[in-house]
Design an enzyme around this catalytic site. Structure first.
Site, PDB file in Angstrom:
ATOM      1  N   ARG A 162       0.865  -1.172   0.000  1.00 13.69           N
ATOM      2  CA  ARG A 162       0.000   0.000   0.000  1.00 13.69           C
ATOM      3  C   ARG A 162       0.904   1.225   0.000  1.00 13.69           C
ATOM      4  O   ARG A 162       2.028   1.177   0.511  1.00 13.69           O
ATOM      5  CB  ARG A 162      -0.897   0.027   1.237  1.00 13.69           C
ATOM      6  CG  ARG A 162      -1.823  -1.178   1.387  1.00 13.69           C
ATOM      7  CD  ARG A 162      -2.606  -1.097   2.687  1.00 13.69           C
ATOM      8  NE  ARG A 162      -3.556  -2.203   2.833  1.00 13.69           N
ATOM      9  CZ  ARG A 162      -3.292  -3.346   3.447  1.00 13.69           C
ATOM     10  NH1 ARG A 162      -2.088  -3.544   3.990  1.00 13.69           N
ATOM     11  NH2 ARG A 162      -4.209  -4.299   3.533  1.00 13.69           N
ATOM     12  N   LYS A 185      -2.393  -2.772   7.871  1.00 11.94           N
ATOM     13  CA  LYS A 185      -3.606  -2.332   8.546  1.00 11.94           C
ATOM     14  C   LYS A 185      -3.834  -3.138   9.819  1.00 11.94           C
ATOM     15  O   LYS A 185      -3.620  -4.343   9.848  1.00 11.94           O
ATOM     16  CB  LYS A 185      -4.809  -2.500   7.614  1.00 11.94           C
ATOM     17  CG  LYS A 185      -4.862  -1.476   6.491  1.00 11.94           C
ATOM     18  CD  LYS A 185      -6.151  -1.621   5.711  1.00 11.94           C
ATOM     19  CE  LYS A 185      -6.278  -0.541   4.650  1.00 11.94           C
ATOM     20  NZ  LYS A 185      -7.549  -0.651   3.896  1.00 11.94           N
ATOM     21  N   HIS A 253      -2.482   3.067  -6.300  1.00 13.06           N
ATOM     22  CA  HIS A 253      -3.080   1.842  -5.762  1.00 13.06           C
ATOM     23  C   HIS A 253      -3.299   0.805  -6.849  1.00 13.06           C
ATOM     24  O   HIS A 253      -3.312  -0.406  -6.567  1.00 13.06           O
ATOM     25  CB  HIS A 253      -4.398   2.169  -5.063  1.00 13.06           C
ATOM     26  CG  HIS A 253      -4.763   1.200  -3.982  1.00 13.06           C
ATOM     27  ND1 HIS A 253      -3.918   0.928  -2.923  1.00 13.06           N
ATOM     28  CD2 HIS A 253      -5.859   0.429  -3.787  1.00 13.06           C
ATOM     29  CE1 HIS A 253      -4.483   0.041  -2.118  1.00 13.06           C
ATOM     30  NE2 HIS A 253      -5.660  -0.285  -2.628  1.00 13.06           N
ATOM     31  N   ARG A 256      -0.619  -1.810  -6.983  1.00 12.93           N
ATOM     32  CA  ARG A 256      -0.808  -2.926  -6.050  1.00 12.93           C
ATOM     33  C   ARG A 256      -1.807  -3.925  -6.617  1.00 12.93           C
ATOM     34  O   ARG A 256      -1.599  -5.140  -6.525  1.00 12.93           O
ATOM     35  CB  ARG A 256      -1.281  -2.368  -4.707  1.00 12.93           C
ATOM     36  CG  ARG A 256      -1.667  -3.400  -3.651  1.00 12.93           C
ATOM     37  CD  ARG A 256      -1.907  -2.667  -2.335  1.00 12.93           C
ATOM     38  NE  ARG A 256      -2.818  -3.349  -1.454  1.00 12.93           N
ATOM     39  CZ  ARG A 256      -2.464  -4.236  -0.521  1.00 12.93           C
ATOM     40  NH1 ARG A 256      -1.199  -4.583  -0.401  1.00 12.93           N
ATOM     41  NH2 ARG A 256      -3.375  -4.784   0.265  1.00 12.93           N
ATOM     42  N   HIS A 279      -4.169  -9.186   3.391  1.00  9.08           N
ATOM     43  CA  HIS A 279      -5.624  -9.179   3.507  1.00  9.08           C
ATOM     44  C   HIS A 279      -6.080 -10.124   4.612  1.00  9.08           C
ATOM     45  O   HIS A 279      -5.564 -11.232   4.731  1.00  9.08           O
ATOM     46  CB  HIS A 279      -6.265  -9.638   2.196  1.00  9.08           C
ATOM     47  CG  HIS A 279      -6.212  -8.613   1.112  1.00  9.08           C
ATOM     48  ND1 HIS A 279      -6.347  -8.914  -0.217  1.00  9.08           N
ATOM     49  CD2 HIS A 279      -6.031  -7.268   1.168  1.00  9.08           C
ATOM     50  CE1 HIS A 279      -6.259  -7.811  -0.933  1.00  9.08           C
ATOM     51  NE2 HIS A 279      -6.070  -6.804  -0.117  1.00  9.08           N
ATOM     52  N   TYR A 288      -9.484  -7.991  -5.483  1.00  9.29           N
ATOM     53  CA  TYR A 288      -8.314  -7.259  -5.938  1.00  9.29           C
ATOM     54  C   TYR A 288      -7.831  -7.791  -7.282  1.00  9.29           C
ATOM     55  O   TYR A 288      -7.456  -7.043  -8.166  1.00  9.29           O
ATOM     56  CB  TYR A 288      -7.164  -7.429  -4.931  1.00  9.29           C
ATOM     57  CG  TYR A 288      -6.914  -6.239  -4.062  1.00  9.29           C
ATOM     58  CD1 TYR A 288      -5.851  -5.403  -4.287  1.00  9.29           C
ATOM     59  CD2 TYR A 288      -7.753  -5.961  -2.989  1.00  9.29           C
ATOM     60  CE1 TYR A 288      -5.604  -4.306  -3.473  1.00  9.29           C
ATOM     61  CE2 TYR A 288      -7.520  -4.873  -2.165  1.00  9.29           C
ATOM     62  CZ  TYR A 288      -6.443  -4.046  -2.411  1.00  9.29           C
ATOM     63  OH  TYR A 288      -6.204  -2.970  -1.603  1.00  9.29           O
TER      64      TYR A 288
END
Length: 307
Positions: A162, A185, A253, A256, A279, A288
């Site tokens: 990211r 995250k 993005h 990615r 993820h 994705y």
């Protein structure tokens, strides 16, 4: 806006956000979105019932209240995706509040989000991804800044990072080796392989960068030596994609997205790609990669244990 709600509601909202941070490791941006969404809901209830919403009124929310709130959002031209996000935040808050205060939150938890079509990310082709990296490098007047932007975009495409993760690297992450530890995250850690081309791109940037490498300072610097603003990377990729004639979806993005898509197209395992991307859910990885059903079935048949 917070002055419009009761002190009790304000306190319980703050306590919930603290719990989200402490127990779930929610990122600051997530906490900010949670706060805004739930605060807006409580403010609506305050206006809707024409009285402060303390703990007892919050526990008495009805199905009619929920329908009125969602109708209120639609009248503000808030899209279905955003309404669904707000409802998800409110439900999360009520699950926690109901456990803490000992009441049934059925009216809130049974509310249905509006349907919306999930937009699949649009990856670049392999040639376009390489062209993006090459073109980004020549968008800046200062050579070191072009090398910097190219290094960042190379990490996005070569490692599936990211943009916040790439710009979160510091001098302590040097020298780059065959792998890199990334904190993503929710504080989730993962190890990602680093391709030689990414190592070379970062090394080139470091040779040209006028600022010294410092262990606790950002690896990628702005013109005055501070941490690089992600908007500058976005502007560089915007200029590059316009020069290349690529669509507006060719963003940082998207690099990615392209990383994941190209890995899967080459026969990569979905679970492995899930780990590389960081993820929590495999379904997120599938979205994705934007692959077709035929290829997914091939991956499934090749990896699923036979009875």
């Amino acid at each position: 806006m917070s002055l419009e709600i009761s002190p009790a509601a304000r306190d319980v909202l703050a306590n919930w956000l603290e719990a989200c941070k402490a127990l779930d490791g929610a990122a600051d941006n997530t906490l900010s979105a949670y706060r805004t969404d739930v605060l807006d809901f409580i403010v609506f209830l305050t206006a809707h019932h024409a009285e402060p919403q303390g703990l007892a009124p919050l526990a008495r929310v009805t199905t009619t209240d929920m329908r009125s709130w969602m109708a209120h959002l639609r009248r503000q031209d808030i899209g279905a995706r955003s309404v669904a996000r707000k409802l998800s935040a409110v439900k999360s808050f009520y699950r926690w509040l109901a456990r803490r205060e000992g009441f049934e939150a059925t009216a809130v938890l049974s509310a249905r989000a509006p349907k919306f079509q999930k937009k699949l990310p649009r990856p670049l082709t392999e040639d376009a991804a390489r062209a993006m990296i090459d073109t980004v490098e020549v968008q800046s007047r200062e050579g070191w800044q072009g090398a910097r932007d190219a290094a960042v975009v190379t990490l996005l495409y070569g490692c599936g990072l990211r943009i916040s993760e790439a710009l979160g690297l510091t001098g302590r992450d040097l020298p780059l080796g065959a792998s890199l530890r990334i904190v993503g995250k929710g504080g989730k850690e993962r190890i990602v392989p680093v391709l030689p081309v990414a190592v070379r791109a970062v090394d080139t940037y470091l040779r040209l960068c006028p600022f010294p490498v410092e262990p606790d300072a950002a690896l990628f610097r702005g013109a005055r030596g501070g941490a690089l603003n992600p908007r500058l990377v976005s502007k560089a990729t915007e200029r590059a994609r316009m020069q290349l004639g690529l669509p507006a979806t060719a963003t940082p993005h998207a690099m990615r997205h392209s990383f994941a898509t190209h890995l899967l197209a080459a026969g990569g395992d979905l679970r492995a790609i899930q780990e590389l991307l960081g993820h929590a859910s495999l379904s997120t990885t599938q979205a994705y990669t934007a692959v077709d059903e035929v290829h997914l079935m091939k991956v499934y048949e090749a990896t699923h244990p036979k009875a």
